[in-house]
Design an enzyme around this catalytic site. Sequence first.
Site, PDB file in Angstrom:
ATOM      1  N   CYS A  56      56.555  27.246  68.157  1.00  0.00           N
ATOM      2  CA  CYS A  56      55.999  26.376  67.120  1.00  0.00           C
ATOM      3  C   CYS A  56      54.717  25.760  67.674  1.00  0.00           C
ATOM      4  CB  CYS A  56      56.995  25.289  66.716  1.00  0.00           C
ATOM      5  SG  CYS A  56      56.246  24.047  65.635  1.00  0.00           S
TER       6      CYS A  56
ATOM      7  N   CYS B  25      54.814  21.953  68.054  1.00  0.00           N
ATOM      8  CA  CYS B  25      55.676  21.544  69.176  1.00  0.00           C
ATOM      9  C   CYS B  25      54.933  21.758  70.497  1.00  0.00           C
ATOM     10  CB  CYS B  25      56.997  22.307  69.159  1.00  0.00           C
ATOM     11  SG  CYS B  25      58.182  21.678  67.944  1.00  0.00           S
TER      12      CYS B  25
ATOM     13  N   HIS C   9      61.091  18.397  65.694  1.00  0.00           N
ATOM     14  CA  HIS C   9      60.715  19.570  64.893  1.00  0.00           C
ATOM     15  C   HIS C   9      61.473  19.561  63.571  1.00  0.00           C
ATOM     16  CE1 HIS C   9      59.327  23.636  63.940  1.00  0.00           C
ATOM     17  NE2 HIS C   9      60.528  23.767  63.394  1.00  0.00           N
TER      18      HIS C   9
ATOM     19  N   HIS D 150      53.918  18.252  58.552  1.00  0.00           N
ATOM     20  CA  HIS D 150      52.680  17.533  58.874  1.00  0.00           C
ATOM     21  C   HIS D 150      52.060  16.985  57.606  1.00  0.00           C
ATOM     22  CE1 HIS D 150      51.677  21.818  58.319  1.00  0.00           C
ATOM     23  NE2 HIS D 150      50.522  21.412  57.777  1.00  0.00           N
TER      24      HIS D 150
ATOM     25  N   HIS E 129      48.377  15.798  56.149  1.00  0.00           N
ATOM     26  CA  HIS E 129      46.925  15.800  56.327  1.00  0.00           C
ATOM     27  C   HIS E 129      46.383  14.463  55.824  1.00  0.00           C
ATOM     28  CE1 HIS E 129      46.506  20.357  56.566  1.00  0.00           C
ATOM     29  NE2 HIS E 129      47.674  20.260  55.965  1.00  0.00           N
TER      30      HIS E 129
HETATM   31  P1  AMP Z   1      48.860  23.760  56.602  1.00  0.00           P
HETATM   32  O1  AMP Z   1      47.998  24.893  56.120  1.00  0.00           O
HETATM   33  O2  AMP Z   1      49.110  22.681  55.615  1.00  0.00           O
HETATM   34  O3  AMP Z   1      50.135  24.287  57.242  1.00  0.00           O
HETATM   35  O4  AMP Z   1      48.035  23.046  57.744  1.00  0.00           O
HETATM   36  C1  AMP Z   1      47.941  23.502  59.041  1.00  0.00           C
HETATM   37  C2  AMP Z   1      46.696  22.918  59.615  1.00  0.00           C
HETATM   38  O5  AMP Z   1      46.751  23.028  61.026  1.00  0.00           O
HETATM   39  C3  AMP Z   1      45.405  23.593  59.154  1.00  0.00           C
HETATM   40  O6  AMP Z   1      44.581  22.637  58.485  1.00  0.00           O
HETATM   41  C4  AMP Z   1      44.788  24.094  60.468  1.00  0.00           C
HETATM   42  O7  AMP Z   1      43.388  23.965  60.481  1.00  0.00           O
HETATM   43  C5  AMP Z   1      45.442  23.183  61.479  1.00  0.00           C
HETATM   44  N1  AMP Z   1      45.512  23.712  62.832  1.00  0.00           N
HETATM   45  C6  AMP Z   1      45.910  24.957  63.201  1.00  0.00           C
HETATM   46  N2  AMP Z   1      45.887  25.071  64.545  1.00  0.00           N
HETATM   47  C7  AMP Z   1      45.477  23.870  65.035  1.00  0.00           C
HETATM   48  C8  AMP Z   1      45.230  23.366  66.353  1.00  0.00           C
HETATM   49  N3  AMP Z   1      45.426  24.089  67.440  1.00  0.00           N
HETATM   50  N4  AMP Z   1      44.785  22.081  66.459  1.00  0.00           N
HETATM   51  C9  AMP Z   1      44.573  21.327  65.361  1.00  0.00           C
HETATM   52  N5  AMP Z   1      44.789  21.751  64.098  1.00  0.00           N
HETATM   53  C10 AMP Z   1      45.225  23.005  63.931  1.00  0.00           C
HETATM   54 ZN    ZN Z   2      57.621  22.303  65.835  1.00  0.00          ZN
END
Ligand code: AMP
Ligand code: ZN
Length: 113
Positions: free
Chosen positions: A4, A7, A46, A99, A101
């Site tokens: 993950c 995680c 998680h 998560h 945003h």
């Molecule tokens: P979602 O599409 O709602 O699942 O959001 C996942 C978010 O994680 C996206 O906006 C990605 O840009 C972000 N993301 C993916 N990998 C990373 C990372 N290593 N660090 C920070 N954000 C990330």
């Molecule tokens: Zn996780």
Amino acid sequence: MENCLFCKIIAGEIPSTKVYEDDKILAFRDINPQAPTHILVIPKEHIAGADELNENNSAVVAHIFAKIAEIAKQEGLSNGYRVVSNVGEDGGQTVRHLHFHILGGKKLNTEMA
Ligand code: AMP
Ligand code: ZN
């Protein structure tokens, strides 16, 4: 949780730009920002997504929203912002770790879907 991404970020195995951290949650900057301010707030436990919340694990969500209000103030989002949680494939969730945003710093698109 193995494999993950978030995680691994919590464990420090993948770097992130931290905005806030305590024993229950972590906030860090999105790697691909969709707005001038784009922060992700996640529980350290998680939980795959909002579809996996229940009466036993959802208290952390109240904590997350209390901290979102503080983070938004700290980030200067005094004119408003958006909090979004994508759920599952149709919801556009790409990382299956719950998560939220925080999007702000500009007048956001008003289309919801
Ligand atoms: P979602 O599409 O709602 O699942 O959001 C996942 C978010 O994680 C996206 O906006 C990605 O840009 C972000 N993301 C993916 N990998 C990373 C990372 N290593 N660090 C920070 N954000 C990330
Ligand atoms: Zn996780």
